[in-house]
Scaffold this active site. Sequence first.
Site, PDB file in Angstrom:
ATOM      1  N   ARG A  55       3.300   1.883  -5.427  1.00 34.09           N
ATOM      2  CA  ARG A  55       3.115   3.174  -4.748  1.00 34.09           C
ATOM      3  C   ARG A  55       1.717   3.181  -4.153  1.00 34.09           C
ATOM      4  O   ARG A  55       0.919   2.286  -4.401  1.00 34.09           O
ATOM      5  CB  ARG A  55       3.388   4.392  -5.663  1.00 34.09           C
ATOM      6  CG  ARG A  55       3.124   4.300  -7.117  1.00 34.09           C
ATOM      7  CD  ARG A  55       1.679   4.221  -7.498  1.00 34.09           C
ATOM      8  NE  ARG A  55       0.874   5.211  -6.837  1.00 34.09           N
ATOM      9  CZ  ARG A  55      -0.401   5.070  -6.560  1.00 34.09           C
ATOM     10  NH1 ARG A  55      -1.053   3.956  -6.899  1.00 34.09           N
ATOM     11  NH2 ARG A  55      -1.084   6.001  -5.942  1.00 34.09           N
ATOM     12  N   GLY A  56       1.438   4.220  -3.353  1.00 34.66           N
ATOM     13  CA  GLY A  56       0.193   4.242  -2.581  1.00 34.66           C
ATOM     14  C   GLY A  56       0.531   3.728  -1.188  1.00 34.66           C
ATOM     15  O   GLY A  56       1.197   2.694  -1.050  1.00 34.66           O
ATOM     16  N   ARG A  89      10.984   5.931   1.180  1.00 30.81           N
ATOM     17  CA  ARG A  89      10.074   7.068   1.025  1.00 30.81           C
ATOM     18  C   ARG A  89       9.630   7.504   2.432  1.00 30.81           C
ATOM     19  O   ARG A  89       9.221   6.668   3.239  1.00 30.81           O
ATOM     20  CB  ARG A  89       8.849   6.685   0.165  1.00 30.81           C
ATOM     21  CG  ARG A  89       9.233   6.296  -1.264  1.00 30.81           C
ATOM     22  CD  ARG A  89       7.999   6.197  -2.158  1.00 30.81           C
ATOM     23  NE  ARG A  89       7.448   7.513  -2.462  1.00 30.81           N
ATOM     24  CZ  ARG A  89       6.280   7.704  -3.084  1.00 30.81           C
ATOM     25  NH1 ARG A  89       5.551   6.665  -3.446  1.00 30.81           N
ATOM     26  NH2 ARG A  89       5.844   8.924  -3.329  1.00 30.81           N
ATOM     27  N   GLN A 187      -0.864   9.846 -11.549  1.00 29.73           N
ATOM     28  CA  GLN A 187      -1.477   8.622 -11.001  1.00 29.73           C
ATOM     29  C   GLN A 187      -2.972   8.551 -11.305  1.00 29.73           C
ATOM     30  O   GLN A 187      -3.525   7.464 -11.448  1.00 29.73           O
ATOM     31  CB  GLN A 187      -1.287   8.556  -9.475  1.00 29.73           C
ATOM     32  CG  GLN A 187       0.146   8.308  -9.029  1.00 29.73           C
ATOM     33  CD  GLN A 187       0.878   9.594  -8.727  1.00 29.73           C
ATOM     34  OE1 GLN A 187       0.616  10.626  -9.350  1.00 29.73           O
ATOM     35  NE2 GLN A 187       1.812   9.553  -7.806  1.00 29.73           N
ATOM     36  N   ASP A 228      -1.753   9.454   3.147  1.00 27.57           N
ATOM     37  CA  ASP A 228      -0.447   8.821   3.357  1.00 27.57           C
ATOM     38  C   ASP A 228      -0.060   8.807   4.820  1.00 27.57           C
ATOM     39  O   ASP A 228       0.711   7.960   5.262  1.00 27.57           O
ATOM     40  CB  ASP A 228       0.625   9.527   2.526  1.00 27.57           C
ATOM     41  CG  ASP A 228       0.454   9.147   1.064  1.00 27.57           C
ATOM     42  OD1 ASP A 228      -0.416   9.746   0.399  1.00 27.57           O
ATOM     43  OD2 ASP A 228       1.132   8.201   0.616  1.00 27.57           O
ATOM     44  N   LYS A 239      -1.466  13.128  -1.610  1.00 24.32           N
ATOM     45  CA  LYS A 239      -0.820  13.583  -2.843  1.00 24.32           C
ATOM     46  C   LYS A 239      -0.946  15.094  -3.029  1.00 24.32           C
ATOM     47  O   LYS A 239      -2.008  15.676  -2.769  1.00 24.32           O
ATOM     48  CB  LYS A 239      -1.448  12.839  -4.030  1.00 24.32           C
ATOM     49  CG  LYS A 239      -0.900  13.158  -5.391  1.00 24.32           C
ATOM     50  CD  LYS A 239       0.614  13.056  -5.487  1.00 24.32           C
ATOM     51  CE  LYS A 239       1.151  11.707  -5.054  1.00 24.32           C
ATOM     52  NZ  LYS A 239       2.622  11.760  -4.764  1.00 24.32           N
TER      53      LYS A 239
HETATM   54  O1  MRU Z   1       3.300   9.123  -4.518  1.00 22.90           O
HETATM   55  P1  MRU Z   1       2.236   8.087  -4.407  1.00 22.90           P
HETATM   56  O2  MRU Z   1       1.641   7.683  -5.712  1.00 22.90           O
HETATM   57  O3  MRU Z   1       2.685   6.885  -3.580  1.00 22.90           O
HETATM   58  O4  MRU Z   1       1.097   8.801  -3.572  1.00 22.90           O
HETATM   59  C1  MRU Z   1      -0.083   8.104  -3.297  1.00 22.90           C
HETATM   60  C2  MRU Z   1      -1.136   8.927  -2.679  1.00 22.90           C
HETATM   61  O5  MRU Z   1      -0.964  10.078  -2.368  1.00 22.90           O
HETATM   62  C3  MRU Z   1      -2.413   8.226  -2.354  1.00 22.90           C
HETATM   63  O6  MRU Z   1      -3.502   9.098  -2.441  1.00 22.90           O
HETATM   64  C4  MRU Z   1      -2.337   7.683  -0.915  1.00 22.90           C
HETATM   65  O7  MRU Z   1      -1.184   6.912  -0.760  1.00 22.90           O
HETATM   66  C5  MRU Z   1      -3.510   6.888  -0.556  1.00 22.90           C
HETATM   67  S1  MRU Z   1      -3.479   5.346  -1.352  1.00 22.90           S
HETATM   68  C6  MRU Z   1      -4.752   4.432  -0.802  1.00 22.90           C
END
Ligand code: MRU
Length: 473
Positions: A55-56, A89, A187, A228, A239
Site C-alpha cells: 500500500r502507499g 484501488r 498505518q 495519493d 489518507k
Molecule cells: O490506504 P493506503 O495505506 O494505501 O494510503 C496511503 C496514504 O495515504 C499515503 O499517505 C500516500 O499513499 C502517500 S505514500 C508515499
Amino acid sequence: MKIIVGKRVKNLPSLWYGPKRVCFIDQRLLPGRFAIYEARTVRSVAFAIREMVVRGAPAIGAAAAYGMALAQELGQDLQKAALTIRATRPTAHDLFYAVDLMLAAASEGKSVAQAAADFVERTVEQCRRIGEHGARLIETGAGILTHCNAGALATVEYGTALAPIRMAHNLGKKIFVFVDETRPRLQGARLTAWELLNEGIPHAVIADNAAGHFMARGEVDMVIVGADRITASGDFANKIGTYEKAVLAKENGIPFYVAAPTSTFDPCTRDGRGIPIEERSEDEVHMVGRTRITPQGALAWNPAFDITPARRYRAMFLEPFGILASGPPDDAKLAALLPGARELLEELSRTGLHIGLIADCDSRQLDRMLRRLGIDSFFDSRTNAREIGAAGPDQRIFRSALRKAGCEPRQAIFVGSSMEPGIQGARAAGMTTVFLDAGMSRVELEGADFVASSPARLVKILVELAYTGVPAD
Ligand code: MRU
C-alpha cells in the site's frame, strides 16, 4: 530500507520483481511478523494491492508496473492485465500512471520488465531527492508531525514524507516525530513507527485526536504528509484525516508540506472534486484486530482518503521540481522551480514537443521563464498576441506557425492565458491546449485540454505531457 528482524539487520526494498514473480514485504502483518508475499499471477498481484499487502501510492504504482511485467513474461494479454490491475484501488494516481506507461512501452515493442525497472528506479531517485530538498527545511530540534505511512514501505525506498525526516536524521539534526496512529488501518502506529524504530529516529505514536493538542502547545514545528493524487489545481488526496491536520496546522500557524513523485501528479483532474475516493469495508471501522468494538447492528462509514485544498498547505515537494510553493507565483517561486524543471525540459525536448506560447502581460513572465529554460516557443507573445487575438478561432495562423517550426500539430502545445478564441483556433489546428488561469483572467473557458492555475502548475502539466505523450484527440 533498514529492517531489523530479531538480531538480524537486512536491507530490502518494499517490493521487487522476478523471475516470474513479484515479491512484497507483507505490510498486513507488520510489525508483529516479517514475511514475504510472493505473487506469481496477475490476479495475485491485484489481490496484494486490493488487500493492502502492499500500500502507499508510489508502492502500488511499482506493484502495478511489475504486475504488467509479469503478464508479459507469462505471455498474457496485457490489456486484460491492465483491466485487472486498474480495478483494484481507485484513488492513487500512481497505479493508473504505471499501467499506462507499461502499455505504452509494450506498444513500442519494448520489454515491460525493463520499463518497470526504469520506472521504479526513477521513482526511488525522486524520493531520494524529496529527502534532500525537504531536509533543508528541517531545523535541528524540530518536532515534525506525519500522518499515515509515507515511508519506504509506501514507496519502494526512502519514502515521500519520511524521506526528509530520514535525511535530516542522517545529517545529525536532532528531530522528534509525532506519528498519527491513523485509524482505521493504523498505518502510522504499525508501519511508520516500525520504520522509524529501525532507523533509530526518535518518535512517539499519538492518537489521531491528539494532534491538535500537541500543535496548540507549540510542540509541532511542521507537518509533512504524502499524497495519493495531486490535481492540476494543487488540491490533493491523502489518507483520511489529512485534511483536518491541515486545518489544524493553519489554525496554529504551522507550515504544512506535501511530498510526492511525478507519478502521483494527475494534471488531467482539474481539482479535488474530481478525485475518486475509495470506500473500504465498514468492518475496518467495526473491528480493532479481531475484536469488534461497535455494537452489532451499528452502521459504519469508511472513506479511505480525504481532499486537502491547495490553499491549506504551504508548499509541495514534487519531484522532479524540488519545492513548489502554493499560491500565486512570483519570480522567486519561479526561480525555485528552475533546477528540477530543467531536467524535465530536457526530457521534453527528447519527446519532440514544442510549445507555442501566447500571452497577456502576466504570462510574459512565463514566457521569460520558458525561454530561460530553453523551451522552443515558436509564437512570440509580444508580437503575436494581437495577431492571435484578431485571428480568433481561425486555425490558419497556427497551421502556418507550425509549418514554419517544422512541427506536427500533435507535437505542439498551445498555452493561452485569456484568449478563448486563440485556444479554439489552436485546438482546431490539432494542437494540445492549456489554459493558464493565473487569476488574471476571469474568462470561463470551454474546451482547453488542461487548465493550469499558475505558471508553476503549467510547467508541471507540460512535464507530465512529456512523460505520457500528447494525448490523442
Ligand atoms: O490506504 P493506503 O495505506 O494505501 O494510503 C496511503 C496514504 O495515504 C499515503 O499517505 C500516500 O499513499 C502517500 S505514500 C508515499
